[in-house]
Motif scaffolding. Structure first.
Motif, PDB file in Angstrom:
ATOM      1  N   HIS A 178      -5.893  24.332  38.078  1.00 58.23           N
ATOM      2  CA  HIS A 178      -4.994  24.304  36.920  1.00 58.23           C
ATOM      3  C   HIS A 178      -4.095  25.529  37.055  1.00 58.23           C
ATOM      4  O   HIS A 178      -4.589  26.642  37.231  1.00 58.23           O
ATOM      5  N   TYR A 179      -2.784  25.310  37.012  1.00 55.49           N
ATOM      6  CA  TYR A 179      -1.878  26.451  37.105  1.00 55.49           C
ATOM      7  C   TYR A 179      -0.670  26.249  36.212  1.00 55.49           C
ATOM      8  O   TYR A 179      -0.303  25.125  35.882  1.00 55.49           O
ATOM      9  N   HIS A 180      -0.066  27.368  35.827  1.00 57.21           N
ATOM     10  CA  HIS A 180       1.172  27.346  35.048  1.00 57.21           C
ATOM     11  C   HIS A 180       1.900  28.650  35.291  1.00 57.21           C
ATOM     12  O   HIS A 180       1.296  29.649  35.698  1.00 57.21           O
ATOM     13  N   PRO A 181       3.211  28.667  35.053  1.00 60.62           N
ATOM     14  CA  PRO A 181       3.990  29.898  35.275  1.00 60.62           C
ATOM     15  C   PRO A 181       3.450  31.075  34.445  1.00 60.62           C
ATOM     16  O   PRO A 181       2.988  30.876  33.322  1.00 60.62           O
ATOM     17  N   LEU A 224      -3.730  35.522  39.437  1.00 60.57           N
ATOM     18  CA  LEU A 224      -2.276  35.455  39.469  1.00 60.57           C
ATOM     19  C   LEU A 224      -1.863  35.359  40.930  1.00 60.57           C
ATOM     20  O   LEU A 224      -2.274  36.182  41.753  1.00 60.57           O
ATOM     21  N   GLY A 225      -1.076  34.343  41.257  1.00 60.52           N
ATOM     22  CA  GLY A 225      -0.670  34.154  42.638  1.00 60.52           C
ATOM     23  C   GLY A 225       0.773  33.708  42.744  1.00 60.52           C
ATOM     24  O   GLY A 225       1.417  33.380  41.748  1.00 60.52           O
ATOM     25  N   SER A 276     -13.151  13.928  43.864  1.00 63.60           N
ATOM     26  CA  SER A 276     -12.683  13.876  42.477  1.00 63.60           C
ATOM     27  C   SER A 276     -11.683  14.989  42.146  1.00 63.60           C
ATOM     28  O   SER A 276     -11.302  15.146  40.982  1.00 63.60           O
ATOM     29  N   PHE A 277     -11.226  15.734  43.151  1.00 59.77           N
ATOM     30  CA  PHE A 277     -10.310  16.860  42.934  1.00 59.77           C
ATOM     31  C   PHE A 277      -9.058  16.413  42.176  1.00 59.77           C
ATOM     32  O   PHE A 277      -8.514  15.343  42.424  1.00 59.77           O
ATOM     33  N   PHE A 278      -8.607  17.283  41.263  1.00 57.35           N
ATOM     34  CA  PHE A 278      -7.348  17.033  40.556  1.00 57.35           C
ATOM     35  C   PHE A 278      -6.665  18.346  40.222  1.00 57.35           C
ATOM     36  O   PHE A 278      -7.292  19.398  40.178  1.00 57.35           O
ATOM     37  N   VAL A 279      -5.352  18.255  40.009  1.00 60.63           N
ATOM     38  CA  VAL A 279      -4.510  19.401  39.680  1.00 60.63           C
ATOM     39  C   VAL A 279      -3.875  19.151  38.327  1.00 60.63           C
ATOM     40  O   VAL A 279      -3.369  18.056  38.065  1.00 60.63           O
ATOM     41  N   VAL A 280      -3.871  20.182  37.477  1.00 55.04           N
ATOM     42  CA  VAL A 280      -3.172  20.129  36.200  1.00 55.04           C
ATOM     43  C   VAL A 280      -2.096  21.212  36.233  1.00 55.04           C
ATOM     44  O   VAL A 280      -2.385  22.374  36.532  1.00 55.04           O
ATOM     45  N   SER A 281      -0.853  20.814  35.957  1.00 57.54           N
ATOM     46  CA  SER A 281       0.261  21.761  35.924  1.00 57.54           C
ATOM     47  C   SER A 281       1.275  21.273  34.891  1.00 57.54           C
ATOM     48  O   SER A 281       1.055  20.255  34.236  1.00 57.54           O
ATOM     49  N   GLU A 282       2.384  21.977  34.803  1.00 61.18           N
ATOM     50  CA  GLU A 282       3.446  21.535  33.903  1.00 61.18           C
ATOM     51  C   GLU A 282       3.940  20.141  34.252  1.00 61.18           C
ATOM     52  O   GLU A 282       4.442  19.420  33.404  1.00 61.18           O
ATOM     53  N   ALA A 283       3.801  19.769  35.516  1.00 64.52           N
ATOM     54  CA  ALA A 283       4.253  18.452  35.978  1.00 64.52           C
ATOM     55  C   ALA A 283       3.304  17.343  35.557  1.00 64.52           C
ATOM     56  O   ALA A 283       3.626  16.170  35.693  1.00 64.52           O
ATOM     57  N   THR A 298      -6.464  28.743  37.647  1.00 64.99           N
ATOM     58  CA  THR A 298      -7.917  28.644  37.535  1.00 64.99           C
ATOM     59  C   THR A 298      -8.343  27.524  38.469  1.00 64.99           C
ATOM     60  O   THR A 298      -7.752  26.442  38.457  1.00 64.99           O
ATOM     61  N   GLU A 299      -9.340  27.798  39.282  1.00 65.22           N
ATOM     62  CA  GLU A 299      -9.891  26.806  40.210  1.00 65.22           C
ATOM     63  C   GLU A 299     -11.390  26.710  39.983  1.00 65.22           C
ATOM     64  O   GLU A 299     -12.021  27.685  39.580  1.00 65.22           O
ATOM     65  N   LEU A 300     -11.954  25.562  40.267  1.00 60.09           N
ATOM     66  CA  LEU A 300     -13.410  25.402  40.305  1.00 60.09           C
ATOM     67  C   LEU A 300     -13.788  24.999  41.717  1.00 60.09           C
ATOM     68  O   LEU A 300     -13.156  24.111  42.305  1.00 60.09           O
TER      69      LEU A 300
END
Length: 127
Positions: A120-123, A88-89, A33-40, A104-106
């Protein structure tokens, strides 16, 4: 016991697989069920992995020798077997560094080890 050193090692493998475009290894380290949330937007499942594989084949992925760098990393237990990783990476490539991102990761620990549930990541905002 949280096994945080094991989680750190798994995160390293996960990011190495991501930068290398190793979708088979990503699928092993990510929950179904993994998912990524970003500006895209939101990316998930087989479609996300197919997009990575396509970019690798087209030569539009990170060049060999790229790596991830955690400038800050905080691991915190959320519940039994669930840990939040945040910080921060950035990704460093032979051509230079990408802009830093807040993430942020779970992660969930099971009998098979740690698996990523969410990213979830953002600049990083500029001062």
């Amino acid at each position: 016991m949280l096994h945080l050193e094991e989680l750190r090692a798994t995160r390293t493998q996960w990011y190495e697989a991501y930068v290398a475009g190793d979708t088979q290894r990503l699928a092993e380290l990510e929950d179904a069920s993994f998912f990524v949330v970003s500006e895209a937007g939101i990316e998930a499942g087989a479609e996300r992995l197919a997009g990575i594989a396509s970019a690798v084949r087209a030569g539009r992925w990170f060049p060999a020798g790229s790596r991830t760098l955690d400038a800050q990393l905080e691991l915190q237990a959320v519940s039994d077997g669930i840990v939040s990783a945040r910080g921060l990476g950035r990704i460093a490539t032979p051509r230079g560094e990408h802009p830093p991102v807040l993430f942020t990761e779970l992660w969930q620990r099971s009998a098979q080890g740690w698996r990523a549930l969410h990213l979830h990541y953002h600049p990083q905002p500029r001062p």
